[in-house]
Design an enzyme around this catalytic site. Structure first.
Site, PDB file in Angstrom:
ATOM      1  N   CYS A  34      -0.983   8.775   7.003  1.00 40.24           N
ATOM      2  CA  CYS A  34      -2.351   8.418   6.621  1.00 40.24           C
ATOM      3  C   CYS A  34      -3.196   8.160   7.870  1.00 40.24           C
ATOM      4  O   CYS A  34      -2.704   7.630   8.874  1.00 40.24           O
ATOM      5  CB  CYS A  34      -2.340   7.167   5.757  1.00 40.24           C
ATOM      6  SG  CYS A  34      -1.550   7.414   4.154  1.00 40.24           S
ATOM      7  N   CYS A  82      -3.336   4.707   9.635  1.00 43.59           N
ATOM      8  CA  CYS A  82      -2.025   4.189  10.056  1.00 43.59           C
ATOM      9  C   CYS A  82      -1.307   5.117  11.028  1.00 43.59           C
ATOM     10  O   CYS A  82      -0.102   4.984  11.248  1.00 43.59           O
ATOM     11  CB  CYS A  82      -1.145   3.958   8.830  1.00 43.59           C
ATOM     12  SG  CYS A  82      -1.865   2.795   7.661  1.00 43.59           S
ATOM     13  N   CYS A 139       0.835  -1.207   0.000  1.00 42.60           N
ATOM     14  CA  CYS A 139       0.000   0.000   0.000  1.00 42.60           C
ATOM     15  C   CYS A 139       0.869   1.256   0.000  1.00 42.60           C
ATOM     16  O   CYS A 139       0.632   2.188  -0.770  1.00 42.60           O
ATOM     17  CB  CYS A 139      -0.928  -0.033   1.210  1.00 42.60           C
ATOM     18  SG  CYS A 139      -2.125   1.310   1.224  1.00 42.60           S
ATOM     19  N   CYS A 140       1.907   1.278   0.862  1.00 42.33           N
ATOM     20  CA  CYS A 140       2.808   2.440   0.900  1.00 42.33           C
ATOM     21  C   CYS A 140       3.507   2.621  -0.440  1.00 42.33           C
ATOM     22  O   CYS A 140       3.737   3.746  -0.890  1.00 42.33           O
ATOM     23  CB  CYS A 140       3.848   2.285   2.011  1.00 42.33           C
ATOM     24  SG  CYS A 140       3.250   2.654   3.672  1.00 42.33           S
ATOM     25  N   CYS A 167       8.243   4.155   5.480  1.00 43.99           N
ATOM     26  CA  CYS A 167       7.342   3.750   4.414  1.00 43.99           C
ATOM     27  C   CYS A 167       8.036   3.552   3.082  1.00 43.99           C
ATOM     28  O   CYS A 167       7.385   3.288   2.083  1.00 43.99           O
ATOM     29  CB  CYS A 167       6.234   4.778   4.269  1.00 43.99           C
ATOM     30  SG  CYS A 167       6.850   6.444   4.174  1.00 43.99           S
TER      31      CYS A 167
HETATM   32  S1  SF4 Z   1       0.490   4.772   5.592  1.00 39.68           S
HETATM   33 FE1  SF4 Z   1      -1.143   3.185   5.557  1.00 39.68          FE
HETATM   34  S2  SF4 Z   1      -2.797   3.920   4.192  1.00 39.68           S
HETATM   35 FE2  SF4 Z   1      -0.954   5.214   3.894  1.00 39.68          FE
HETATM   36  S3  SF4 Z   1       0.046   4.352   2.140  1.00 39.68           S
HETATM   37 FE3  SF4 Z   1       1.020   3.386   3.929  1.00 39.68          FE
HETATM   38  S4  SF4 Z   1      -0.194   1.539   4.414  1.00 39.68           S
HETATM   39 FE4  SF4 Z   1      -1.367   2.766   2.925  1.00 39.68          FE
END
Ligand code: SF4
Length: 236
Positions: free
Chosen positions: A202, A205, A119-120, A230
């Protein structure tokens, strides 16, 4: 193409007492090729103020992951209002987000480290690559005291992952220094900082931290063994 030796030259000339002067020099040395990425945290707001208030020719951009806090959009808006300057926005690829969410659901990042990194990567790292393209220097709001991973930082470092110079002007600043600057200069800041949020990413998170907890404890708090990064700052 920038010679990596320039990094050590820049570090020799670094003047911690004149950060604005360092930003001006960089903009002159690499005209049109210096970019600052902001996530509207307090450190980033300090740097944004230095750039915009002094009309320094440095691009200011942000990554909109699609999962940010409402409060982050509000400080984004207040920043545009205050300075009247453009902040570039990079979004993730809609095909990649649609595929990930359709296959794994909207909260896949809680299920495994692999899913979280996926996701990141889709929402942050790939858009960051686009934001950095064509630039020789990348400015960040990293501070050495933010985490153990950042203690060995320097003002200027060569980012081998993105193949450019990274400049960390607030290297030696404390959180209190940032708070004092923001107050003195009436800089807009994210109100979540007043509710115990220090490092704001985010919404799903990020949580507030308790006094004495590590600076990064509020990020991906369900992960115990990851480095709590990340993938944006690859040298770490
Ligand atoms: S912080 Fe969480 S929602 Fe944002 S990109 Fe990374 S995993 Fe995805």
């Amino acid at each position: 193409m920038v010679d990596q030796n320039i990094v050590s030259e820049l570090n020799k000339k670094a003047d911690a007492e004149n950060l604005t002067g360092m930003l001006v020099d960089l903009a002159e040395k690499f005209p049109g090729e210096v970019v600052f990425t902001t996530s509207f945290g307090i450190e980033d707001q300090v740097i944004t103020d230095m750039i915009f208030s002094n009309n320094i020719d440095i691009k200011v951009v942000t990554l909109d992951t699609g999962r940010l806090f409402e409060e982050t959009y509000k400080v984004f808006n207040r920043t545009v209002d205050k300075y009247g300057k453009m902040i570039g926005v990079y979004f993730p690829s809609h095909e990649s987000v649609e595929k990930m969410v359709a296959e794994k659901g909207p909260l896949s990042f809680y299920q495994s480290l692999e899913n979280r990194k996926e996701c990141c990567n889709i929402r942050k790292v790939v858009p960051l690559k686009r934001a950095l393209e064509g630039n020789e220097c990348w400015i960040t709001g990293l501070r050495a005291s933010q985490s153990d991973n950042r203690h060995d930082l320097d003002f200027f470092v060569w980012d081998a992952g993105f193949q450019l110079i990274k400049f960390n002007p607030l290297l030696h600043w404390s959180l209190e220094d940032c708070q004092a600057y923001v107050k003195k200069n009436n800089v807009p800041y994210n109100v979540l900082h007043d509710r115990g949020f220090v490092s704001i990413g985010c919404a799903p998170c990020t949580r507030a931290i308790q006094p004495g907890e590590d600076f990064r404890a509020g990020r991906w708090w369900w992960e115990n063994n990851s480095k709590k990064e990340c993938g944006l700052h690859t040298h770490e």
